[in-house]
Design an enzyme around this catalytic site. Structure first.
Site, short mmCIF file in Angstrom:
data_model
loop_
_atom_site.label_atom_id
_atom_site.label_comp_id
_atom_site.label_asym_id
_atom_site.label_seq_id
_atom_site.Cartn_x
_atom_site.Cartn_y
_atom_site.Cartn_z
N GLY A 215 46.95 60.92 17.98
CA GLY A 215 46.68 59.78 17.10
C GLY A 215 47.76 58.73 17.23
O GLY A 215 48.58 58.77 18.16
N ASN A 216 47.77 57.79 16.34
CA ASN A 216 48.85 56.79 16.32
C ASN A 216 49.16 56.41 14.87
O ASN A 216 48.51 56.87 13.95
CB ASN A 216 48.50 55.57 17.19
CG ASN A 216 47.26 54.87 16.69
OD1 ASN A 216 47.24 54.37 15.56
ND2 ASN A 216 46.21 54.84 17.50
#
Ligand code: CTP
Length: 412
Positions: A215-216
């Site tokens: 993810g980020n």
């Protein structure tokens, strides 16, 4: 009054005896932390001297469109301001403003201003009541200008009635109230009524196995603020939101929750054909694991190699299929060669505008409540903005989109 801190205010003064009160008005604005630039008509200088106002405002006073070999840029002044207040406003100046008779600096700046314009008329009671003035007043209001109502009481003529300029304290209180409101919820209008705006926002999660993902750090705050700003301008919004903690609920907002880039891509393509404007604010993962394990991956070897494959580029796809009347707006988060990289992205993804935020700027980017942006157009013209709340940045972006659609309409 703190809402006036650092606000840029243009004070236009026209030729009425009430002009003497602008010394107090300027002083109160400066004390409240505003930056003030004063513009006067020639007639106004008979009632109060430019020197008094230059001293109180700590800035040059503008009287002429040109003086000597200097051209005073009315367009620049109009763009500089957060608000313009014309006080006192005489019958003559009101007529000029209502009919674009641009023979002095106050009217020239008024016609160039993009900011909200307030006006505080000052007239004798019969003049104020005259249908010619009331017609001009209605015209000014119909252009979106904001009236600071006249007061009742003794007038300079000795008569008593409606027509006195509002007191400086009341003018400042109205300006201050305006900024308090817009700093929280932003400006509102009907410019986007009947328009559908598609927004992608938040991060994407790319599954590795049933419990893990790539993810980020995107929070989705910028995209949600954009949705709120577009709604405030009358749009219908479809917000395609990745896994963010935010869960906005508003009338006229369709919220589509997705998790992966592939899901976001499918939802965006599906909704784009019925949209007028698409804003691609999501931080889409560029790659995803090639295979997603059905079961939780057990810890066995020293190293684990994940093979990643490219995700579809949502913005590029929308840019490819867009119809001439549709607008797409992208974001570029860059750490080096910011402007050149943003311009290249704008061309590659066929954006109409690109919003650049540099991670080098303190307070900008992921997980902050503030952001500092520049907006670049197809002509590579760049508009820089200060560090602001994400809510306020969203309003600047929506404003730029509104300006662009107006321009597009005129060009068509
Ligand atoms: N974008 C998108 N779909 C992707 C990747 C990016 O819609 N798969 C959009 C983003 O929402 C943003 C713009 O494209 O509006 C630019 O995103 P960015 O990540 O800066 O660009 P990339 O094309 O991924 O380029 P790079 O990561 O190499 O800088």
């Amino acid at each position: 009054m703190s809402s006036l801190k650092n606000k840029k205010i243009l004070l236009g003064i026209t030729g009425s005896i009430a002009a003497y009160k602008t010394a107090f008005l300027t002083r109160i604005l400066i004390k409240a932390g505003a930056e003030v630039k004063v513009i006067m008509t020639e007639a106004a200088t008979h009632f109060i001297t430019p020197l008094t106002l230059a001293t109180l405002s700590k800035s040059d006073v503008f009287e002429e469109v040109s003086s000597g070999s200097n051209w005073n840029n009315h367009v620049e002044l109009g763009l500089w301001a957060d608000a313009m207040i014309i006080a006192p406003l005489t019958a003559t100046s009101m007529a000029k403003m209502a009919n674009a008779i641009c023979d002095n600096m106050v009217v020239a700046v008024y016609l160039s201003a993009r900011c909200p314009v307030f006006f505080a008329p000052a007239m004798d009671l019969d003049m104020w009541a005259h249908p010619a003035n009331q017609t001009n007043l209605q015209k000014l209001l119909s252009y979106g200008n904001r009236l600071i109502p006249v007061g009742h009481g003794e007038l300079a003529s000795g008569l008593s009635g409606a027509g006195r300029m509002a007191e400086p304290e009341d003018i400042v209180a109205q300006l201050s109230q305006y900024f308090e409101r817009t700093d929280v919820v932003g400006e509102s209008s009907t410019f986007l009524e009947g328009k559908r705006v598609l927004i992608t926002a938040g991060p994407t999660y790319e599954a590795i196995d049933p419990v893990r993902f790539i993810g980020n750090r995107s929070s989705g705050k910028m995209g949600v603020a954009l949705a709120e700003a577009a709604l405030r301008h009358g749009a219908e919004v479809c917000l395609i939101l990745g896994p963010s903690r935010l869960s906005p609920k508003y009338e006229n907002l369709e919220l589509v929750r997705v998790e992966s880039a592939q899901e976001m891509y499918e939802a965006a393509v599906q909704h784009f054909h019925e949209s007028d404007i698409a804003i691609l604010a999501a931080a889409v993962a560029d790659y995803r694991p090639k295979d997603v394990a059905d079961e939780k991956i057990k810890k066995k070897s020293e190293n684990l190699i994940l093979e990643l494959v490219k995700n579809p580029d949502i913005a590029a796809e929308l840019g490819r299929v867009k119809r001439p009347e549709q607008l797409t707006i992208g974001f570029a988060l860059e750490t080096q060669n910011e402007e050149a990289n943003a311009q290249a992205k704008l061309a590659k993804k066929n954006f109409d505008l690109i919003v650049l935020n540099s991670l080098k700027n303190e307070g900008a980017g992921f997980n902050h409540d503030t952001n500092q942006i520049s907006i670049i157009g197809k002509d590579n013209k760049k508009q820089d903005f200060e560090l602001k709340s994400k809510k306020s940045v969203a309003f600047d972006i929506i404003q730029a989109i509104i300006e662009l659609s107006k321009k597009k309409k005129v060009d068509e």
